[in-house]
Design a protein around this motif. Structure first.
Motif, PDB file in Angstrom:
ATOM      1  N   UNK A  11      -0.483   5.960 -13.396  1.00  0.00           N
ATOM      2  CA  UNK A  11      -0.662   7.032 -14.375  1.00  0.00           C
ATOM      3  C   UNK A  11       0.450   7.078 -15.416  1.00  0.00           C
ATOM      4  N   UNK A  12       1.695   6.989 -14.955  1.00  0.00           N
ATOM      5  CA  UNK A  12       2.824   7.063 -15.884  1.00  0.00           C
ATOM      6  C   UNK A  12       2.800   5.879 -16.854  1.00  0.00           C
ATOM      7  N   UNK A  15       0.012   6.375 -19.536  1.00  0.00           N
ATOM      8  CA  UNK A  15       0.328   7.375 -20.559  1.00  0.00           C
ATOM      9  C   UNK A  15       1.469   6.919 -21.462  1.00  0.00           C
ATOM     10  N   UNK A  16       2.458   6.245 -20.894  1.00  0.00           N
ATOM     11  CA  UNK A  16       3.538   5.722 -21.733  1.00  0.00           C
ATOM     12  C   UNK A  16       3.017   4.681 -22.708  1.00  0.00           C
ATOM     13  N   UNK A  17       2.136   3.797 -22.224  1.00  0.00           N
ATOM     14  CA  UNK A  17       1.578   2.792 -23.131  1.00  0.00           C
ATOM     15  C   UNK A  17       0.841   3.451 -24.290  1.00  0.00           C
ATOM     16  N   UNK A  38      -6.341  -3.610 -13.010  1.00  0.00           N
ATOM     17  CA  UNK A  38      -5.996  -2.208 -13.238  1.00  0.00           C
ATOM     18  C   UNK A  38      -5.696  -1.910 -14.699  1.00  0.00           C
ATOM     19  N   UNK A  39      -5.299  -2.932 -15.461  1.00  0.00           N
ATOM     20  CA  UNK A  39      -4.961  -2.716 -16.870  1.00  0.00           C
ATOM     21  C   UNK A  39      -5.864  -3.537 -17.794  1.00  0.00           C
ATOM     22  N   UNK A 112      -2.013  12.666 -14.812  1.00  0.00           N
ATOM     23  CA  UNK A 112      -3.286  12.228 -14.244  1.00  0.00           C
ATOM     24  C   UNK A 112      -3.920  11.320 -15.281  1.00  0.00           C
ATOM     25  N   UNK A 113      -4.561  10.263 -14.835  1.00  0.00           N
ATOM     26  CA  UNK A 113      -5.038   9.242 -15.761  1.00  0.00           C
ATOM     27  C   UNK A 113      -6.003   9.804 -16.809  1.00  0.00           C
TER      28      UNK A 113
END
Length: 255
Positions: A11-12, A15-17, A38-39, A112-113
Motif C-alpha cells: 500500500x505505501x 501511494x508513494x509511486x 503485484x505491480x 489502503x490501496x
C-alpha cells in the motif's frame, strides 16, 4: 530533479509511486518488487523489475517493504554508498545495511490501496545520519506537498505506537460498534457524524478535555445497562477495560 527507485509492492509503495509520479520535480526511474505481478498494472507508467541486478542508478532508493524485510533486502542491493531509506515507523535506521547512506522517510498515515490519499495531509517523519541526506528527503516530501518533521529514532517509535492506538485500535472499536448495531438491526451509518465530530474535536481540544460519556460521569446505571446489553465476552472485557482507563484518568470511582 530527484531520481527515485521504489522497492516493494504494498500500500505505501503504491501511494508513494502515484504521488511522486505526478510531480515534475521527481522522476521514478524504476519500481522493483519480488512478485512483479503485484505491480504489473503500472508497467505502462514506469519500468518495473523483479531482479535486483537490474536496478538503475538513482539519487534515492525507497524500501517500502515490511519491517522484517528491510535488513535482508538492503543487504542484497548490488551497490554501496547510495542513499537508501525505509518507510517504517517501528524499524531502526540501522536495519538498513551499513554499506549504504541510511535514512527514514516515514509517512505518518494509514494507507489502503483503494483509498485516495492527499499527501498534503500526510506528515513525513524524517531521520538521517547526514544533513545532506536529510535535505534530500525533506525536498522529496516537499515535491508531493507533505509537511515534514525531523525526528529521532525514539520519537518515531513512540509516534508509531501512538498511531496504532489512534488508528488501528480505534478502527477495531468501529468494527465492534458495527457488530453491536447489526445485532439489533440498527444503522451503523447513524454513528458516522459522531465519528467525524470526535475526530474534529481533538483538532482544537486536548483528548483529556474532549472526553465525555458515562465512564467520565461515573454514571453507574448506564454502565451496568451497557454491560448487560453486550453479549460477547470479549466486548464486555474491552468495555470494562476502557471504562476503567477513563475513570482512572479523570479521577472517578470504578464501577
Amino acid at each position: 530533479m530527484i531520481s527515485v527507485v521504489i522497492l516493494g509492492g504494498g500500500n505505501v509503495a503504491s501511494h508513494l509511486f502515484k504521488a511522486l509520479n505526478k510531480t515534475e520535480q521527481t522522476s521514478v526511474v524504476q519500481w522493483y518488487n519480488r512478485s512483479i505481478n503485484s505491480i504489473n498494472e503500472f508497467k505502462n507508467e514506469v519500468a518495473i523489475i523483479d531482479d535486483l541486478s537490474q536496478l538503475k542508478e538513482a539519487d534515492l532508493y525507497i524500501l517500502a517493504v515490511s519491517d522484517d524485510a528491510i535488513k535482508s533486502l538492503s543487504s542484497q542491493l548490488p551497490f554501496k554508498n547510495r542513499l537508501v531509506v525505509h518507510t517504517s515507523g517501528a524499524a531502526s535506521l540501522y536495519d538498513i545495511d551499513k554499506k549504504h547512506k541510511r535514512g527514514v522517510f516515514y509517512p505518518l498515515q494509514t494507507f489502503s490501496k483503494t483509498a485516495k490519499i492527499d499527501f498534503a495531509n500526510v506528515p513525513i517523519c524524517i531521520e538521517a545520519l547526514e544533513s545532506t541526506d536529510y535535505h534530500v528527503l525533506k525536498n522529496l516530501a516537499k515535491t508531493i506537498g507533505s509537511p515534514t518533521k525531523k525526528v529521532n529514532t525514539d520519537q518515531r517509535k513512540v509516534l508509531h505506537l501512538a498511531a496504532v492506538f489512534v488508528n488501528n485500535f480505534t478502527n477495531q472499536l468501529y468494527r465492534i460498534a458495527h457488530e453491536i448495531t447489526e445485532s439489533e438491526g440498527a444503522e451503523f451509518d447513524l454513528l458516522k457524524p459522531l465519528i467525524l465530530e470526535t475526530a474534529k474535536k481533538v483538532q482544537d481540544l486536548s483528548p483529556y478535555m474532549a472526553q465525555t460519556g458515562p465512564a467520565k460521569r461515573s454514571d453507574k446505571k448506564t454502565l451496568k445497562k451497557h454491560l448487560k446489553l453486550l453479549q460477547d465476552t470479549q466486548h464486555k472485557d474491552i468495555y470494562n477495560l476502557l471504562t476503567s482507563s477513563i475513570q482512572r484518568t479523570h479521577g472517578r470511582k470504578k464501577l
